[in-house]
Design an enzyme around this catalytic site. Structure first.
Site, PDB file in Angstrom:
ATOM      1  N   ARG A  56       0.819  -1.211   0.000  1.00  0.00           N
ATOM      2  CA  ARG A  56       0.000   0.000   0.000  1.00  0.00           C
ATOM      3  C   ARG A  56       0.861   1.273   0.000  1.00  0.00           C
ATOM      4  O   ARG A  56       0.555   2.245  -0.691  1.00  0.00           O
ATOM      5  CB  ARG A  56      -0.928  -0.010   1.222  1.00  0.00           C
ATOM      6  CG  ARG A  56      -1.999   1.055   1.189  1.00  0.00           C
ATOM      7  CD  ARG A  56      -2.888   0.974   2.415  1.00  0.00           C
ATOM      8  NE  ARG A  56      -3.781  -0.174   2.383  1.00  0.00           N
ATOM      9  CZ  ARG A  56      -5.024  -0.147   1.892  1.00  0.00           C
ATOM     10  NH1 ARG A  56      -5.514   0.970   1.383  1.00  0.00           N
ATOM     11  NH2 ARG A  56      -5.773  -1.221   1.916  1.00  0.00           N
ATOM     12  N   HIS A 115     -19.241  11.840  -0.118  1.00  0.00           N
ATOM     13  CA  HIS A 115     -19.756  10.577   0.419  1.00  0.00           C
ATOM     14  C   HIS A 115     -21.287  10.565   0.303  1.00  0.00           C
ATOM     15  O   HIS A 115     -21.934  11.565   0.647  1.00  0.00           O
ATOM     16  CB  HIS A 115     -19.335  10.427   1.884  1.00  0.00           C
ATOM     17  CG  HIS A 115     -19.837   9.174   2.502  1.00  0.00           C
ATOM     18  ND1 HIS A 115     -19.261   7.947   2.244  1.00  0.00           N
ATOM     19  CD2 HIS A 115     -20.885   8.929   3.316  1.00  0.00           C
ATOM     20  CE1 HIS A 115     -19.935   7.008   2.892  1.00  0.00           C
ATOM     21  NE2 HIS A 115     -20.928   7.575   3.551  1.00  0.00           N
ATOM     22  N   ASP A 145     -14.262   8.028   6.270  1.00  0.00           N
ATOM     23  CA  ASP A 145     -15.355   9.007   6.225  1.00  0.00           C
ATOM     24  C   ASP A 145     -15.545   9.728   7.561  1.00  0.00           C
ATOM     25  O   ASP A 145     -16.676  10.016   7.959  1.00  0.00           O
ATOM     26  CB  ASP A 145     -16.666   8.330   5.774  1.00  0.00           C
ATOM     27  CG  ASP A 145     -16.506   7.627   4.433  1.00  0.00           C
ATOM     28  OD1 ASP A 145     -15.828   8.178   3.552  1.00  0.00           O
ATOM     29  OD2 ASP A 145     -17.045   6.514   4.269  1.00  0.00           O
TER      30      ASP A 145
HETATM   31  C1  GRF Z   1     -20.456   8.503  -5.406  1.00  0.00           C
HETATM   32  O1  GRF Z   1     -21.678   8.030  -4.919  1.00  0.00           O
HETATM   33  C2  GRF Z   1     -19.618   9.028  -4.282  1.00  0.00           C
HETATM   34  O2  GRF Z   1     -20.378   9.598  -3.270  1.00  0.00           O
HETATM   35  C3  GRF Z   1     -18.927   7.794  -3.777  1.00  0.00           C
HETATM   36  O3  GRF Z   1     -18.666   7.025  -4.916  1.00  0.00           O
HETATM   37  C4  GRF Z   1     -19.593   7.363  -5.940  1.00  0.00           C
HETATM   38  C5  GRF Z   1     -18.780   7.793  -7.111  1.00  0.00           C
HETATM   39  O4  GRF Z   1     -19.552   8.058  -8.256  1.00  0.00           O
HETATM   40  N1  GRF Z   1     -17.752   8.148  -3.022  1.00  0.00           N
HETATM   41  P1  GRF Z   1     -18.883   8.746  -9.517  1.00  0.00           P
HETATM   42  O5  GRF Z   1     -17.725   7.841  -9.949  1.00  0.00           O
HETATM   43  O6  GRF Z   1     -18.400  10.095  -9.113  1.00  0.00           O
HETATM   44  O7  GRF Z   1     -19.954   8.788 -10.544  1.00  0.00           O
END
Ligand code: GRF
Length: 212
Positions: A67, A109, A145
């Site tokens: 990582r 998020h 988060d």
């Molecule tokens: C979104 O729902 C975001 O909140 C989460 O992952 C998803 C990503 O969607 N972290 P996108 O790739 O931006 O369409």
């Protein structure tokens, strides 16, 4: 005139939040430029969105390496950026990465944090039977988060909602929140004290938005 902030975006998938940031940054008055996009998933659709916008797009595959090596490669690939936006980036980042960009990594998020961290925010909201769901834009710390909240947006949970229907309603709010919060960061209007963010709001702005 203040200089435009250089932003790197980390992605893993379809990149609709990346698109929202690209669209915002296309406005010459927007205070941030999307300078580089990096995906850990080869062939992610987000890379096509970056290329279509004329933004440098790279892949750093996380597989088959420690990582810390992966994160150092991300840092090197991002280069000189003022902020990093995680936009559907599906790897947890450790201090190896975060210490290179202190309080300068943002995430979006799909839940009203601190409720429903981790994956499947819409499904978690449905399972809990809440009446309001939503999205949170926050700074990233070493937890999952858990970083300082910049802004949140709510949408109603409707009778008969499926996970897909609710997630789509939340996504529309994400696309409004993320450019707003990146603007605040780029304009230097966010101060973090004791792990809480305060924002110097201008007339008409709010840290809470509502969606349909
Ligand atoms: C979104 O729902 C975001 O909140 C989460 O992952 C998803 C990503 O969607 N972290 P996108 O790739 O931006 O369409």
């Amino acid at each position: 005139m203040s200089r435009t902030a250089r932003v790197g975006v980390l992605v893993s998938g379809r990149g609709s939040n990346l698109q929202a940031l690209l669209d915002a940054a296309a406005d010459p008055w927007y205070p941030a430029d999307i300078a580089v996009v990096v995906s850990n998933v080869p062939g992610a659709y987000a890379l096509e969105r970056a290329a279509a916008a004329g933004v440098a797009a790279h892949t750093v595959d996380h597989r088959g390496k420690p990582r810390a090596d992966f994160e150092r490669e991300l840092i090197a690939t991002l280069g000189e950026v003022d902020f990093v936006c995680l936009a559907g980036f599906m790897r947890v980042l450790t201090p190896t990465f975060l210490d290179a960009f202190p309080e300068r990594v943002l995430n979006i998020h799909p839940a009203l944090l601190p409720a429903f961290p981790g994956t499947h925010g819409a499904a978690q909201a449905l399972a809990a039977g809440v009446t309001q769901a939503g999205a949170t834009c926050h700074l990233v710390d070493a937890g999952v988060d858990t970083g300082p909240i910049l802004a949140q947006g709510s949408v109603p949970v409707l009778a008969g909602d499926t996970e897909a229907a609710l997630a789509a309603r939340i996504l529309a709010v994400e696309h409004r929140l993320y450019p707003l919060c990146l603007r605040w960061m780029a304009e230097g209007r966010v101060v973090v004290t004791n792990r809480r963010a305060s924002v110097q709001l201008q007339t008409g702005e709010s840290r809470w938005i509502t969606g349909a």
